[in-house]
Design an enzyme around this catalytic site. Structure first.
Site, mmCIF file in Angstrom:
data_model
loop_
_atom_site.group_PDB
_atom_site.id
_atom_site.type_symbol
_atom_site.label_atom_id
_atom_site.label_comp_id
_atom_site.label_asym_id
_atom_site.label_seq_id
_atom_site.Cartn_x
_atom_site.Cartn_y
_atom_site.Cartn_z
ATOM 1 N N TYR A 1 -14.292 12.380 9.175
ATOM 2 C CA TYR A 1 -13.451 11.388 8.493
ATOM 3 C C TYR A 1 -14.171 10.336 7.656
ATOM 4 O O TYR A 1 -13.525 9.603 6.921
ATOM 5 C CB TYR A 1 -12.533 10.708 9.530
ATOM 6 C CG TYR A 1 -11.484 11.661 10.058
ATOM 7 C CD1 TYR A 1 -10.360 11.955 9.306
ATOM 8 C CD2 TYR A 1 -11.648 12.315 11.272
ATOM 9 C CE1 TYR A 1 -9.404 12.851 9.757
ATOM 10 C CE2 TYR A 1 -10.702 13.217 11.741
ATOM 11 C CZ TYR A 1 -9.586 13.483 10.976
ATOM 12 O OH TYR A 1 -8.644 14.377 11.419
ATOM 13 N N PHE B 1 -4.550 7.974 21.163
ATOM 14 C CA PHE B 1 -3.210 8.403 20.736
ATOM 15 C C PHE B 1 -3.329 9.676 19.907
ATOM 16 O O PHE B 1 -4.421 10.060 19.530
ATOM 17 C CB PHE B 1 -2.506 7.295 19.944
ATOM 18 C CG PHE B 1 -3.338 6.732 18.819
ATOM 19 C CD1 PHE B 1 -3.374 7.353 17.578
ATOM 20 C CD2 PHE B 1 -4.123 5.581 19.009
ATOM 21 C CE1 PHE B 1 -4.154 6.830 16.544
ATOM 22 C CE2 PHE B 1 -4.890 5.054 17.984
ATOM 23 C CZ PHE B 1 -4.907 5.689 16.752
HETATM 24 C C1 LIG Z 1 -7.136 12.469 14.245
HETATM 25 C C2 LIG Z 1 -7.176 13.889 14.681
HETATM 26 O O1 LIG Z 1 -6.162 14.495 14.858
HETATM 27 S S1 LIG Z 1 -8.656 14.621 14.925
HETATM 28 C C3 LIG Z 1 -8.324 16.382 15.004
HETATM 29 C C4 LIG Z 1 -8.766 17.097 13.769
HETATM 30 N N1 LIG Z 1 -8.318 18.487 13.882
HETATM 31 C C5 LIG Z 1 -9.108 19.480 14.373
HETATM 32 O O2 LIG Z 1 -10.274 19.303 14.700
HETATM 33 C C6 LIG Z 1 -8.440 20.826 14.498
HETATM 34 C C7 LIG Z 1 -9.279 21.983 13.959
HETATM 35 N N2 LIG Z 1 -9.663 21.809 12.585
HETATM 36 C C8 LIG Z 1 -8.792 21.780 11.539
HETATM 37 O O3 LIG Z 1 -7.577 21.854 11.675
HETATM 38 C C9 LIG Z 1 -9.365 21.632 10.141
HETATM 39 O O4 LIG Z 1 -10.556 22.387 10.083
HETATM 40 C C10 LIG Z 1 -9.674 20.165 9.709
HETATM 41 C C11 LIG Z 1 -8.395 19.340 9.857
HETATM 42 C C12 LIG Z 1 -10.763 19.544 10.579
HETATM 43 C C13 LIG Z 1 -10.157 20.171 8.263
HETATM 44 O O5 LIG Z 1 -9.105 20.620 7.458
HETATM 45 P P1 LIG Z 1 -9.405 21.346 6.028
HETATM 46 O O6 LIG Z 1 -8.096 21.512 5.353
HETATM 47 O O7 LIG Z 1 -10.214 22.546 6.247
HETATM 48 O O8 LIG Z 1 -10.262 20.219 5.299
HETATM 49 P P2 LIG Z 1 -10.481 20.126 3.715
HETATM 50 O O9 LIG Z 1 -10.492 21.498 3.117
HETATM 51 O O10 LIG Z 1 -9.507 19.162 3.141
HETATM 52 O O11 LIG Z 1 -11.950 19.534 3.722
HETATM 53 C C14 LIG Z 1 -12.255 18.312 3.218
HETATM 54 C C15 LIG Z 1 -13.733 18.015 3.402
HETATM 55 O O12 LIG Z 1 -13.981 17.788 4.795
HETATM 56 C C16 LIG Z 1 -15.035 18.658 5.232
HETATM 57 N N3 LIG Z 1 -14.751 19.050 6.591
HETATM 58 C C17 LIG Z 1 -13.647 19.660 7.034
HETATM 59 N N4 LIG Z 1 -13.730 19.877 8.355
HETATM 60 C C18 LIG Z 1 -14.941 19.401 8.746
HETATM 61 C C19 LIG Z 1 -15.586 19.356 10.011
HETATM 62 N N5 LIG Z 1 -15.029 19.859 11.129
HETATM 63 N N6 LIG Z 1 -16.808 18.764 10.054
HETATM 64 C C20 LIG Z 1 -17.383 18.256 8.939
HETATM 65 N N7 LIG Z 1 -16.787 18.297 7.711
HETATM 66 C C21 LIG Z 1 -15.572 18.861 7.630
HETATM 67 C C22 LIG Z 1 -14.975 19.824 4.279
HETATM 68 O O13 LIG Z 1 -16.206 20.505 4.232
HETATM 69 C C23 LIG Z 1 -14.642 19.164 2.983
HETATM 70 O O14 LIG Z 1 -15.799 18.573 2.407
HETATM 71 P P3 LIG Z 1 -16.019 18.454 0.825
HETATM 72 O O15 LIG Z 1 -14.893 17.603 0.335
HETATM 73 O O16 LIG Z 1 -17.352 17.826 0.704
HETATM 74 O O17 LIG Z 1 -15.953 19.859 0.331
#
Ligand SMILES: CC(=O)SCCNC(=O)CCNC(=O)[C@H](O)C(C)(C)COP(=O)(O)OP(=O)(O)OC[C@H]1O[C@@H](n2cnc3c(N)ncnc32)[C@H](O)[C@@H]1OP(=O)(O)O
Length: 404
Positions: free
Chosen positions: A119, A404
């Site tokens: 984030y 939360f």
């Molecule tokens: C507050 C909460 O709810 S925390 C819970 C978060 N959810 C999870 O961990 C569930 C499993 N993971 C997922 O659902 C997804 O992989 C997510 C939500 C973490 C990322 O969603 P995506 O749609 O793939 O992300 P998106 O394509 O918008 O990526 C945006 C940027 O974040 C980066 N990013 C995405 N996931 C990660 C990660 N796990 N670690 C590091 N960087 C990440 C991407 O590389 C990308 O970087 P860039 O802009 O430099 O290319």
């Protein structure tokens, strides 16, 4: 890809997506609980045609900040379908969230991360930290001060909100970073009969000192585990006290519960008096330190203007924010008599700061000077970082208990 609010009839689809992504199969009670959270919150969906491929839930609460409690979007249940990862779904949902925060009058967003690497790029910074503390309670707890000797009493979890809600609200006035608890939060979450993470834990126990309360603790217990060679354990979820002597009484009680030999206190503030009161720091050990609540200054001006300030300052901040352009650029921060104004300016910057680093300092948790030393913040005018630190500082460190 289209980003829009998820209508109520599609909550089930959103919950199914979250279960798929988090590898969970919630039982009926948990499902109903999550359904209630979704119903009560803003739900942002990502749609590929008619298919829901991303969900982000934004709960609505106020967050304590020094001298105030602005509205905050509490982001949770962020889930992207495994077929649609790394295609900008999270990016799009957060952009939609930030737009909605403006309409909803929420200058802040906050979240607990699943992975700390996600984030920061979206402007979130760790606004509070927590430490896990373990007390070896096989032997009597040794503290350096005498405990308050007034009697302690156990109360039912159902009685606790009425007795403790206003006490908890008072703690929010001295500790920034705390979420306001409504009746749902108290009963259905904080004091829920079953622990969502550990089904071997007892129901929550609440012990109170004084009438009216001068302090209380919320804890759960678990019997000895022979196979893991773990003694009976007391897990402390919350402890608040008017004075060190009251805190000492509560810690002595927790460390003295029969058939237990270990106290685990989760996510205590870094300045918890226990760490100074312990006569033996081998007996009272910090086992981990972690970023707790991540904060996003969605509207920097409103966020800064909603908090109080510890000393006067007159500084030009050049803020970098490539996700919310309205925040970016040079602004004059003028603090007088505890309040501030923050206006766009063409004057030369004293400090250049990323919006995520500003968020990390916003509640008084991180120091701007430290950011300068580590090369994250640029100081163009000597003394500017120290002046901003002096204005941001708080008597007690910020602290968040509620996940939360
Ligand atoms: C507050 C909460 O709810 S925390 C819970 C978060 N959810 C999870 O961990 C569930 C499993 N993971 C997922 O659902 C997804 O992989 C997510 C939500 C973490 C990322 O969603 P995506 O749609 O793939 O992300 P998106 O394509 O918008 O990526 C945006 C940027 O974040 C980066 N990013 C995405 N996931 C990660 C990660 N796990 N670690 C590091 N960087 C990440 C991407 O590389 C990308 O970087 P860039 O802009 O430099 O290319």
């Amino acid at each position: 890809m289209i980003f829009r609010d998820i209508p109520e009839p599609q909550i089930e689809a959103a919950l199914n997506l979250a279960s798929l992504v988090f590898h969970e199969q919630p039982d009926d009670d948990t499902y109903q609980h999550h359904h209630a959270i979704f119903r009560r919150s803003r739900r942002i969906g990502a749609y590929d045609g008619h298919d829901l491929v991303g969900v982000l839930v934004a709960r609505s609460f106020s967050l304590s900040v020094p001298g105030g409690e602005p509205a905050c979007a509490g982001v949770t249940f962020v889930a992207v379908a495994p077929t649609h990862r790394r295609r900008g779904v999270l990016t799009g949902m957060l952009a939609e969230l930030y737009r909605g925060c403006e309409t909803a009058g929420q200058p802040l967003a906050a979240l607990w991360t699943s992975e700390a690497g996600i984030y920061g790029r979206f402007g979130f910074g760790p606004g509070t930290h927590g430490v896990n503390v373990e007390i070896d309670s096989e032997q009597p707890l040794r503290l350096r001060i005498d405990a308050d000797l007034r009697p302690l009493r156990l109360i039912g979890a159902d009685e606790a909100p009425a007795l403790l809600a206003s006490y908890h609200d008072d703690t929010r006035r001295v500790r920034a970073g705390r979420v306001a608890r409504d009746a749902f939060r108290w009963s259905e979450e904080w004091l829920a009969e079953e622990d969502e993470d550990d089904d071997e834990m007892s129901p929550p126990r609440v012990v109170v000192l004084g009438d009216p309360p001068a302090g209380y603790a919320v804890y759960r217990t678990k019997g000895e585990d022979d196979s893991a060679k773990t003694p009976g354990t007391v897990r402390v979820d919350e402890i608040e006290a008017d004075s060190p002597a009251v805190a000492a009484a509560l810690w002595h009680y927790l460390a003295g519960i029969d058939l237990t030999g270990l106290v685990r206190a989760w996510g205590r503030p870094l300045d918890d008096p226990l760490l100074l009161l312990a006569a033996d720091r081998d007996q009272v050990r910090v086992t981990s330190l972690f970023p707790a609540l991540w904060i996003r200054l969605v509207d920097v001006r409103r966020a800064l203007e909603r908090r109080s300030w510890a000393s006067d300052a007159d500084l030009v901040l050049d803020v970098r924010d490539d996700r919310v352009p309205g925040n970016a650029g040079r602004h004059r921060l003028t603090v007088t008599g505890g309040t501030c104004s923050y206006r766009r300016t063409d004057a030369a910057a004293d400090l250049t700061v990323d919006v995520a680093d500003l968020a990390a300092c916003y509640l008084g948790d991180s120091q701007v000077r430290r950011m300068v030393r580590t090369g994250l913040v640029s100081e163009h005018t000597p003394g500017a970082a120290a002046a901003l630190d002096a204005a941001l500082t708080t008597e007690l460190l910020p602290h968040t208990t509620d996940e939360f």
